[in-house]
Design a protein around this motif. Structure first.
Motif, PDB file in Angstrom:
ATOM      1  N   PRO A 131      52.811  40.264  44.302  1.00 41.82           N
ATOM      2  CA  PRO A 131      51.979  39.594  45.383  1.00 41.82           C
ATOM      3  C   PRO A 131      51.684  38.123  45.080  1.00 41.82           C
ATOM      4  N   MET A 132      51.854  37.466  45.981  1.00 38.61           N
ATOM      5  CA  MET A 132      51.720  36.008  45.922  1.00 38.61           C
ATOM      6  C   MET A 132      50.329  35.639  46.539  1.00 38.61           C
ATOM      7  N   ILE A 145      56.056  38.054  47.461  1.00 38.02           N
ATOM      8  CA  ILE A 145      57.385  37.508  47.611  1.00 38.02           C
ATOM      9  C   ILE A 145      58.694  38.210  48.299  1.00 38.02           C
ATOM     10  N   PRO A 146      58.957  37.589  49.190  1.00 38.46           N
ATOM     11  CA  PRO A 146      60.041  38.213  49.964  1.00 38.46           C
ATOM     12  C   PRO A 146      61.407  38.576  49.031  1.00 38.46           C
ATOM     13  N   THR A 181      49.826  45.895  41.241  1.00 38.77           N
ATOM     14  CA  THR A 181      50.393  46.938  42.052  1.00 38.77           C
ATOM     15  C   THR A 181      51.525  46.072  42.621  1.00 38.77           C
ATOM     16  N   ASP A 182      52.751  46.248  42.429  1.00 39.40           N
ATOM     17  CA  ASP A 182      53.955  45.560  43.066  1.00 39.40           C
ATOM     18  C   ASP A 182      54.285  46.121  44.315  1.00 39.40           C
ATOM     19  N   ALA A 183      55.262  45.066  44.878  1.00 46.88           N
ATOM     20  CA  ALA A 183      55.496  45.371  46.259  1.00 46.88           C
ATOM     21  C   ALA A 183      55.871  46.750  46.948  1.00 46.88           C
ATOM     22  N   VAL A 184      56.382  47.505  45.904  1.00 50.65           N
ATOM     23  CA  VAL A 184      56.776  49.075  46.342  1.00 50.65           C
ATOM     24  C   VAL A 184      55.801  50.022  46.013  1.00 50.65           C
ATOM     25  N   GLY A 185      54.547  49.599  45.602  1.00 48.84           N
ATOM     26  CA  GLY A 185      53.565  50.445  44.954  1.00 48.84           C
ATOM     27  C   GLY A 185      53.259  50.864  43.857  1.00 48.84           C
ATOM     28  N   THR A 186      54.291  50.211  42.994  1.00 46.00           N
ATOM     29  CA  THR A 186      54.215  50.478  41.265  1.00 46.00           C
ATOM     30  C   THR A 186      53.286  49.867  40.440  1.00 46.00           C
ATOM     31  N   VAL A 187      52.328  50.501  39.950  1.00 47.78           N
ATOM     32  CA  VAL A 187      51.322  49.816  38.858  1.00 47.78           C
ATOM     33  C   VAL A 187      52.070  49.292  37.749  1.00 47.78           C
ATOM     34  N   ARG A 188      52.218  47.966  37.341  1.00 46.54           N
ATOM     35  CA  ARG A 188      52.856  47.534  36.139  1.00 46.54           C
ATOM     36  C   ARG A 188      52.008  46.386  35.617  1.00 46.54           C
TER      37      ARG A 188
END
Length: 302
Positions: A131-132, A145-146, A181-188
Motif C-alpha cells: 500500500p502507498m 503501488i502498481p 497487508t500486501d496487495a494480494v492479501g498476505t500479512v507480512r
C-alpha cells in the motif's frame, strides 16, 4: 569449437560508477561471487566492483547496531557516494549478461528494475506490491503501488546520498517487525525492498525503471516466470542472438535483451545452489546448452 562470442568496443562512461555487493564469507564460494565479478568486468571493465565481506559487515554493524540482514543495502552503499557519481547495489546471486548502459547512463536519483513480470507474477508466485499512502507510512492509504512499478531490491542504482540517508532512517523506524497487508492479501513484515518502494513512490526523488514494460530489455526478475515453486522455468526459453542473450516476453512475445540473470527465490534459491554445489552449476543445469556456453565464456574469459 571456435568461440563466436565478442564484446563491442564502447566508450568509457564519463561518470564514475561503483557496483556494491553485500556477500559475507559464508556465501562467497557457493554463490560464486568471483563469477559475478568476472561477468561485470567482461561487459564493463571500467566499473569498480566492491564486495562487502564479513569483516566489512561487522564494521558497518558497529556503526548501526540495530541492523539486521533485511536492512543491509543502503548501509553498504552510502559511504561509496563520496567516491563516485553512481553507486549500484547488486545482489550476489546474479550474473551480468549484457551491457548495462540503460542503468549507468540514467540521470535519475534512483534507478530500479521491475520485481514482477508481465504475467503479473513475482517469478512463479503471486505479484508483490504494498500500500502507498500520503505522508509515507503515517498517512491514509490511497492505493497499492502498481505491479509493473514495484521495484526489486536486488539491483538499485543511486545518485543521491540523501536518498540513502532517508532509506536508512526509514528502515530504522520499521525494524521492529511492523506488519501490513500486501496487495494480494498476505500479512507480512516490511523489509528493505518495501521501504525502497515507499520512498521511491513518495515523489521526493526522480526515478527510472530501466526494464519497464515495452523497453526491450530485462534486468532480472522480469525474465523469471514459471509454475509452482519453479521461478525459473522461463530460463529454458533463453536464447543467443547476435552474440547476446535474449528471451521473449510471455505476453506479447516481444524479444527482450537480457542484461542480468538474478536467481532470487529466497531460501529456495539458496538451497538449490547448495544442492548443485554452486550457483553456477545450478544455472548451467537450468538454461539451454548454448546459453550455458555463453555464460561460461563470460565468467572465464581472461
Amino acid at each position: 569449437k571456435k568461440n563466436t562470442f565478442s564484446i563491442k568496443m564502447k566508450k568509457m562512461n564519463k561518470k564514475k560508477v561503483i557496483v556494491s555487493t553485500w556477500c559475507t564469507d559464508d556465501y562467497a564460494e557457493f554463490i560464486g561471487i568471483k563469477n559475478l565479478k568476472n561477468s561485470l568486468k567482461y561487459f564493463h571493465p571500467e566499473v569498480e566492483h566492491d564486495i562487502i565481506d564479513s569483516n566489512a559487515t561487522e564494521n558497518i554493524k558497529q556503526q548501526l547496531p540495530w541492523l539486521q540482514p533485511r536492512w543491509m543495502i543502503a548501509p553498504t552503499c552510502i559511504n561509496k557516494t563520496n567516491d563516485c557519481d553512481m553507486v549500484v547495489h547488486l545482489d550476489g546471486d546474479s550474473l551480468i549478461t549484457g551491457e548495462l548502459d540503460e542503468l549507468f547512463e540514467s540521470d535519475a536519483d534512483v534507478v530500479g528494475v521491475r520485481n514482477n513480470n508481465t504475467l503479473n507474477q513475482a517469478g512463479a508466485h503471486r505479484p508483490i506490491s504494498i500500500p502507498m499512502s500520503t505522508g509515507g507510512m503515517d498517512g491514509a492509504n490511497i492505493s497499492n503501488i502498481p505491479f509493473e512499478q514495484f521495484l526489486n531490491g536486488g539491483l538499485v542504482g543511486v545518485q543521491s546520498k540523501e536518498f540513502l540517508q532517508d532509506w536508512i532512517r526509514l528502515n530504522e523506524r520499521v525494524h521492529q517487525n511492523v506488519h501490513f497487508t500486501d496487495a494480494v492479501g498476505t500479512v507480512r513484515t516490511y523489509d528493505e525492498q518495501d521501504t525502497l518502494n515507499l520512498i521511491v513512490h513518495g515523489g521526493k526523488y526522480t526515478t527510472q525503471i530501466v526494464d519497464q514494460v515495452g523497453s526491450g530489455v530485462s534486468y532480472g526478475q522480469s525474465n523469471a516466470w514459471g509454475t509452482g515453486d519453479n521461478h525459473w522455468e522461463s530460463w529454458r526459453q533463453l536464447y543467443i542472438k547476435d552474440d547476446r542473450l535474449w528471451i521473449n516476453d510471455p505476453v506479447d512475445s516481444t524479444p527482450m535483451k537480457v542484461k542480468v540473470l538474478h536467481q532470487a527465490g529466497g531460501a529456495l534459491g539458496t538451497a538449490l545452489s547448495r544442492q548443485f554445489g554452486s550457483f553456477e552449476n545450478w544455472l548451467k543445469y537450468t538454461v539451454p546448452a548454448e546459453v550455458a556456453e555463453y555464460i561460461e565464456h563470460i565468467i572465464n574469459k581472461k
